[in-house]
Design an enzyme around this catalytic site. Structure first.
Site, short mmCIF file in Angstrom:
data_model
loop_
_atom_site.label_atom_id
_atom_site.label_comp_id
_atom_site.label_asym_id
_atom_site.label_seq_id
_atom_site.Cartn_x
_atom_site.Cartn_y
_atom_site.Cartn_z
N ASP A 62 -90.39 -13.24 -36.35
CA ASP A 62 -91.15 -13.30 -34.91
C ASP A 62 -90.35 -12.19 -33.86
OD1 ASP A 62 -88.58 -14.46 -34.75
OD2 ASP A 62 -89.22 -16.37 -34.03
N ASN A 128 -86.99 -28.37 -30.08
CA ASN A 128 -88.02 -29.15 -30.27
C ASN A 128 -88.58 -29.20 -31.67
OD1 ASN A 128 -89.03 -26.66 -30.56
ND2 ASN A 128 -90.21 -26.69 -28.44
N HIS A 130 -89.31 -26.36 -33.53
CA HIS A 130 -89.90 -25.12 -33.90
C HIS A 130 -89.48 -24.41 -34.88
CE1 HIS A 130 -88.00 -23.08 -30.32
NE2 HIS A 130 -87.73 -22.25 -31.37
N GLU A 135 -94.50 -23.45 -31.98
CA GLU A 135 -94.13 -24.52 -31.34
C GLU A 135 -94.87 -25.62 -31.42
OE1 GLU A 135 -91.65 -24.33 -29.16
OE2 GLU A 135 -91.90 -22.60 -27.72
C1 GLP Z 1 -85.68 -19.16 -31.21
C2 GLP Z 1 -86.05 -18.24 -32.79
C3 GLP Z 1 -85.99 -19.24 -33.80
C4 GLP Z 1 -84.56 -19.98 -33.95
C5 GLP Z 1 -84.37 -20.57 -32.49
C6 GLP Z 1 -83.11 -21.36 -32.43
O1 GLP Z 1 -86.66 -19.85 -30.78
N1 GLP Z 1 -87.47 -17.91 -32.63
O2 GLP Z 1 -86.36 -18.62 -35.00
O3 GLP Z 1 -84.56 -20.72 -34.95
O4 GLP Z 1 -84.57 -19.64 -31.39
O5 GLP Z 1 -82.14 -20.55 -31.96
P1 GLP Z 1 -80.63 -20.82 -32.21
O6 GLP Z 1 -80.22 -20.50 -33.64
O7 GLP Z 1 -80.01 -19.71 -31.13
O8 GLP Z 1 -80.34 -22.02 -31.67
#
Ligand code: GLP
Length: 233
Positions: A62, A128, A130, A135
């Site tokens: 993404d 959440n 995702h 989402e």
């Molecule tokens: C973002 C990314 C996800 C990732 C998530 C969790 O929203 N789009 O791919 O898994 O953050 O982030 P973190 O690893 O910093 O908790």
């Protein structure tokens, strides 16, 4: 779904790295990559290793809409900094968040995924549930698409920005259907803020309200998590 509990992110990164090495020994050529704080140590392990990636392709999950690779908050910048600058690949693909026609960009990205089937997909997970930026409520049938980020995700990701207002409200993300085509998936999760999501993903009902729950239907998923993240299992 196989859950491996580790002491911390460093141990998790080493377990993940061993799985990657095995996949590459077995011919994996295309890696699906994720951003966020979770995979950083895993990327360090790759950088420190003497594994050669010059014949490998990567496809990222993404990107924020409106940010280009020069923007320090973009996922493109993140990937360059943590991995690609240090460990050159044959080619690296990320969605272009600055594309003037985002719908066309999403279609083009699906074409890239079709031409480079993902052998080994790395995932983090949002609080959440995702995955990528899919989402809660996103159809399991979605391919690459433009996403309106939820308030909770904007808040969770604000820690990477100076002000919460600077967090982009939209992103372009690989869809759940695209993620499910990966041959093998390794999802990492650390800390108690992920515990609810991990419980929903591993033991909950398979529902679009908990995007990661679809992974119960995938034949080869390994979850690497610390004690805090698996505390509710
Ligand atoms: C973002 C990314 C996800 C990732 C998530 C969790 O929203 N789009 O791919 O898994 O953050 O982030 P973190 O690893 O910093 O908790």
């Amino acid at each position: 779904m196989k859950v491996i509990t580790v002491k911390n992110q460093l141990e998790g990164a080493k377990v993940g790295f061993d799985l990657l090495k095995e996949a590459m020994d077995n011919g994996a050529k295309t890696l699906g990559l994720a951003t966020g704080s979770t995979p950083v140590e895993f990327y360090n392990q790759i950088v420190k290793s003497d594994l050669d990636f010059s014949d490998m392709t990567s496809v990222n999950l993404d990107e924020y809409v409106g940010l280009d690779g020069a923007d320090e908050q973009s996922y493109h910048y993140f990937m360059n900094k943590h991995l690609f600058n240090e460990k050159p690949f044959k080619e690296n693909f990320l969605p272009n968040g600055k594309a003037s026609d985002l719908e066309a960009e999403a279609k083009a990205y699906d074409q890239i995924i079709a031409e480079h089937p993902i052998d080994f997909q790395i995932l983090g997970i949002g609080q959440n549930g995702h995955i990528g930026f899919n989402e809660p409520g996103t159809s399991f049938g979605e391919t690459t698409h433009v996403v309106d980020l939820q308030e909770s995700t904007i808040k969770a990701n604000a820690r990477f920005f100076k002000n919460e207002e600077d967090v982009p409200r939209k992103a372009i993300s690989m869809g759940i259907a695209s993620i499910m085509t990966a041959k093998a998936i390794v999802l990492m999760a650390y800390g108690e803020s992920k515990a609810e999501a991990i419980k929903g993903m591993v033991e909950g009902e398979i529902t679009e309200a908990m995007p990661a729950s679809i992974l119960q239907k995938h034949a080869d998923v390994v979850v690497i998590a610390d004690e805090a993240a698996v505390a509710l299992l």
